[in-house]
Design a protein around this motif. Sequence first.
Motif, PDB file in Angstrom:
ATOM      1  N   TYR A 246       0.887  -1.106   0.041  1.00 12.71           N
ATOM      2  CA  TYR A 246       0.191  -0.226   0.127  1.00 12.71           C
ATOM      3  C   TYR A 246       1.066   1.334  -0.043  1.00 12.71           C
ATOM      4  O   TYR A 246       1.979   1.361   0.562  1.00 12.71           O
ATOM      5  CB  TYR A 246      -0.897   0.353   1.364  1.00 12.71           C
ATOM      6  N   ILE A 247       0.435   2.224  -0.801  1.00 14.67           N
ATOM      7  CA  ILE A 247       0.994   3.504  -0.769  1.00 14.67           C
ATOM      8  C   ILE A 247       0.273   4.358   0.153  1.00 14.67           C
ATOM      9  O   ILE A 247      -1.047   5.056  -0.333  1.00 14.67           O
ATOM     10  CB  ILE A 247       1.397   4.243  -1.823  1.00 14.67           C
ATOM     11  N   LEU A 248       0.547   4.923   1.488  1.00 20.77           N
ATOM     12  CA  LEU A 248      -0.210   5.668   2.206  1.00 20.77           C
ATOM     13  C   LEU A 248       0.140   7.087   2.771  1.00 20.77           C
ATOM     14  O   LEU A 248       1.365   7.170   2.695  1.00 20.77           O
ATOM     15  CB  LEU A 248      -0.372   4.471   3.550  1.00 20.77           C
ATOM     16  N   ASP A 249      -0.979   7.690   2.939  1.00 24.36           N
ATOM     17  CA  ASP A 249      -0.552   9.199   3.532  1.00 24.36           C
ATOM     18  C   ASP A 249      -0.220   9.013   5.160  1.00 24.36           C
ATOM     19  O   ASP A 249      -0.444   7.825   5.701  1.00 24.36           O
ATOM     20  CB  ASP A 249      -1.462  10.227   3.337  1.00 24.36           C
ATOM     21  N   GLU A 250      -0.104  10.281   5.875  1.00 24.09           N
ATOM     22  CA  GLU A 250       0.085  10.128   7.423  1.00 24.09           C
ATOM     23  C   GLU A 250      -1.003   9.611   8.114  1.00 24.09           C
ATOM     24  O   GLU A 250      -1.011   9.239   9.288  1.00 24.09           O
ATOM     25  CB  GLU A 250       0.332  11.672   7.742  1.00 24.09           C
ATOM     26  N   GLU A 251      -2.134   9.861   7.491  1.00 24.42           N
ATOM     27  CA  GLU A 251      -3.624   9.160   8.236  1.00 24.42           C
ATOM     28  C   GLU A 251      -3.788   7.929   7.723  1.00 24.42           C
ATOM     29  O   GLU A 251      -4.844   7.176   7.976  1.00 24.42           O
ATOM     30  CB  GLU A 251      -4.771  10.006   7.886  1.00 24.42           C
ATOM     31  N   LEU A 252      -2.809   7.266   7.143  1.00 22.10           N
ATOM     32  CA  LEU A 252      -3.138   5.737   6.860  1.00 22.10           C
ATOM     33  C   LEU A 252      -4.052   5.748   5.739  1.00 22.10           C
ATOM     34  O   LEU A 252      -4.762   4.392   5.740  1.00 22.10           O
ATOM     35  CB  LEU A 252      -3.260   4.747   7.926  1.00 22.10           C
ATOM     36  N   GLN A 253      -4.180   6.462   4.824  1.00 19.61           N
ATOM     37  CA  GLN A 253      -5.208   6.452   3.832  1.00 19.61           C
ATOM     38  C   GLN A 253      -4.416   6.171   2.367  1.00 19.61           C
ATOM     39  O   GLN A 253      -3.374   6.810   2.363  1.00 19.61           O
ATOM     40  CB  GLN A 253      -6.073   7.598   3.719  1.00 19.61           C
ATOM     41  N   LEU A 254      -5.244   5.499   1.562  1.00 18.29           N
ATOM     42  CA  LEU A 254      -4.416   5.401   0.233  1.00 18.29           C
ATOM     43  C   LEU A 254      -4.405   6.695  -0.336  1.00 18.29           C
ATOM     44  O   LEU A 254      -5.229   7.381  -0.654  1.00 18.29           O
ATOM     45  CB  LEU A 254      -5.235   4.451  -0.762  1.00 18.29           C
ATOM     46  N   VAL A 255      -2.856   6.847  -1.051  1.00 16.39           N
ATOM     47  CA  VAL A 255      -2.939   8.282  -1.783  1.00 16.39           C
ATOM     48  C   VAL A 255      -3.417   7.873  -3.122  1.00 16.39           C
ATOM     49  O   VAL A 255      -3.448   6.758  -3.659  1.00 16.39           O
ATOM     50  CB  VAL A 255      -1.200   8.211  -1.956  1.00 16.39           C
ATOM     51  N   ALA A 256      -3.849   8.870  -3.961  1.00 14.07           N
ATOM     52  CA  ALA A 256      -4.160   8.547  -5.369  1.00 14.07           C
ATOM     53  C   ALA A 256      -2.758   8.575  -6.135  1.00 14.07           C
ATOM     54  O   ALA A 256      -1.743   8.581  -5.865  1.00 14.07           O
ATOM     55  CB  ALA A 256      -4.837  10.301  -5.706  1.00 14.07           C
ATOM     56  N   SER A 257      -3.261   7.834  -7.376  1.00 17.97           N
ATOM     57  CA  SER A 257      -2.247   7.685  -8.359  1.00 17.97           C
ATOM     58  C   SER A 257      -1.188   9.003  -8.530  1.00 17.97           C
ATOM     59  O   SER A 257      -2.095  10.136  -8.924  1.00 17.97           O
ATOM     60  CB  SER A 257      -2.863   7.333  -9.690  1.00 17.97           C
ATOM     61  N   GLY A 258       0.037   8.975  -8.657  1.00 19.73           N
ATOM     62  CA  GLY A 258       0.951   9.840  -8.712  1.00 19.73           C
ATOM     63  C   GLY A 258       1.166  10.841  -7.688  1.00 19.73           C
ATOM     64  O   GLY A 258       2.206  11.582  -7.702  1.00 19.73           O
ATOM     65  N   GLU A 259       0.303  10.554  -6.422  1.00 19.81           N
ATOM     66  CA  GLU A 259       0.798  11.457  -5.329  1.00 19.81           C
ATOM     67  C   GLU A 259       1.879  10.349  -4.493  1.00 19.81           C
ATOM     68  O   GLU A 259       2.116   9.311  -4.679  1.00 19.81           O
ATOM     69  CB  GLU A 259      -0.390  11.543  -4.333  1.00 19.81           C
ATOM     70  N   VAL A 260       2.520  11.105  -3.825  1.00 20.22           N
ATOM     71  CA  VAL A 260       3.761  10.837  -2.737  1.00 20.22           C
ATOM     72  C   VAL A 260       3.155  10.194  -1.578  1.00 20.22           C
ATOM     73  O   VAL A 260       2.320  10.738  -1.171  1.00 20.22           O
ATOM     74  CB  VAL A 260       4.933  11.912  -2.473  1.00 20.22           C
ATOM     75  N   GLY A 261       3.499   9.040  -1.131  1.00 18.27           N
ATOM     76  CA  GLY A 261       3.223   8.282   0.172  1.00 18.27           C
ATOM     77  C   GLY A 261       4.236   7.375   0.725  1.00 18.27           C
ATOM     78  O   GLY A 261       5.456   7.422  -0.023  1.00 18.27           O
ATOM     79  N   GLU A 262       4.021   6.742   1.644  1.00 21.78           N
ATOM     80  CA  GLU A 262       4.897   5.945   2.120  1.00 21.78           C
ATOM     81  C   GLU A 262       4.503   4.272   1.891  1.00 21.78           C
ATOM     82  O   GLU A 262       3.395   3.987   1.867  1.00 21.78           O
ATOM     83  CB  GLU A 262       4.783   6.008   3.874  1.00 21.78           C
ATOM     84  N   ILE A 263       5.774   3.638   1.631  1.00 21.87           N
ATOM     85  CA  ILE A 263       5.270   2.003   1.372  1.00 21.87           C
ATOM     86  C   ILE A 263       4.773   1.155   2.530  1.00 21.87           C
ATOM     87  O   ILE A 263       5.781   1.547   3.626  1.00 21.87           O
ATOM     88  CB  ILE A 263       6.341   1.574   0.403  1.00 21.87           C
ATOM     89  N   THR A 264       3.814   0.613   2.414  1.00 21.65           N
ATOM     90  CA  THR A 264       3.607  -0.080   3.482  1.00 21.65           C
ATOM     91  C   THR A 264       3.177  -1.651   3.261  1.00 21.65           C
ATOM     92  O   THR A 264       2.615  -1.659   2.197  1.00 21.65           O
ATOM     93  CB  THR A 264       2.101   0.583   4.345  1.00 21.65           C
ATOM     94  N   VAL A 265       3.507  -2.554   4.047  1.00 23.13           N
ATOM     95  CA  VAL A 265       3.572  -4.058   3.560  1.00 23.13           C
ATOM     96  C   VAL A 265       2.820  -4.921   4.627  1.00 23.13           C
ATOM     97  O   VAL A 265       2.759  -4.574   5.642  1.00 23.13           O
ATOM     98  CB  VAL A 265       5.263  -4.428   3.597  1.00 23.13           C
ATOM     99  N   SER A 266       1.912  -5.603   3.942  1.00 27.01           N
ATOM    100  CA  SER A 266       1.127  -6.795   4.698  1.00 27.01           C
ATOM    101  C   SER A 266       1.329  -8.102   4.306  1.00 27.01           C
ATOM    102  O   SER A 266       1.966  -8.042   2.798  1.00 27.01           O
ATOM    103  CB  SER A 266      -0.466  -6.172   4.767  1.00 27.01           C
ATOM    104  N   GLY A 267       1.358  -9.014   4.975  1.00 28.85           N
ATOM    105  CA  GLY A 267       1.272 -10.384   4.385  1.00 28.85           C
ATOM    106  C   GLY A 267       2.176 -11.234   5.028  1.00 28.85           C
ATOM    107  O   GLY A 267       2.929 -10.976   6.089  1.00 28.85           O
ATOM    108  N   LEU A 268       2.597 -12.376   4.585  1.00 28.83           N
ATOM    109  CA  LEU A 268       3.205 -13.330   5.142  1.00 28.83           C
ATOM    110  C   LEU A 268       4.790 -13.060   5.125  1.00 28.83           C
ATOM    111  O   LEU A 268       5.799 -13.562   6.128  1.00 28.83           O
ATOM    112  CB  LEU A 268       3.114 -14.846   4.754  1.00 28.83           C
TER     113      LEU A 268
END
Length: 294
Positions: A246-268
């Motif tokens: 996921y690419i998320l903003d500071e409120e842990l919401q998905l950013v729109a395509s082309g916007e800057v965010g933080e890479i967040t990983v879930s899974g095994l």
Amino acid sequence: CILVDDQSLFKKENTTVWSKFFIIDINDLVQHFENKLDDRNLNDHERLRSQSLVSVIYTSGSTGKPKGVLLNHQTALNRIYWQWKQFPYEQNEIACLKTSLLFVDSIVEIFSALLQLIPMAISPKGLGANPEAFVQFLEKFSISRLVMVPSMLRNILFYLTIAGGATRLPNLRFWICNSETLSPNLLEKFFNMFAGTSKLFANFYGSTETMADCTYEVFTCKEDIKRKTFENCLSIGKPMFNTHIYILDEELQLVASGEVGEITVSGLNVANGYLDGEKTNQSFIKNPFPDDPY
């Protein structure tokens, strides 16, 4: 600890410098586990595949104090199984262990090969810092795939420009870079060097907390570089098995395509947290997406 068989010099010459190590006869070890295996322990396999701890690997400390990452069997096996399926070993391949056991990449380097009964050549400590000696080592043992950081790739290519170029390393078909940012220019130099040969190159992205790698991109020629470069940054590709990015903003919401965010990983591929809970709550958070199974 050193595992030995009946013919091992380590067992016969126990008064050497190796005597300070704990020597275990492999036959005794097998017999020990055969004696332990009964109906009550048949579920141990399932337990080991889940949350049972396999290792504690410390981060490099690039963002502060090094932290001990708790990695379990399920995480390690998920990462290794993905590599078997995505890049299966071919007949007569020879693997290479060059990563220090202090780094998480060593787990995949060791067990992805040995669990498939692939022979492995172990690089002497520090050999990678000498491109000439390291290339000779790779050629001597006919190494077929190699994991490295871009700075090592740069040194190898520089050496090859004055020492044989594409005629060298004919058996090394699969090249992998991770841990550092791989530049389009460096990858272009790679394909220029080996023009006319069949080489596969992969750009992996991840961290100790994600079992070394969680995304990958594959390149087979210079044209791939142009297609997979965005604002002078090479693509890090798509997630590995059982992993969501996921690419998320500071409120842990998905950013729109082309916007800057933080890479967040879930899974095994995600670790269990940090040793002693240090800063675990800051980096390992509850998944905000209810439809995500992880």
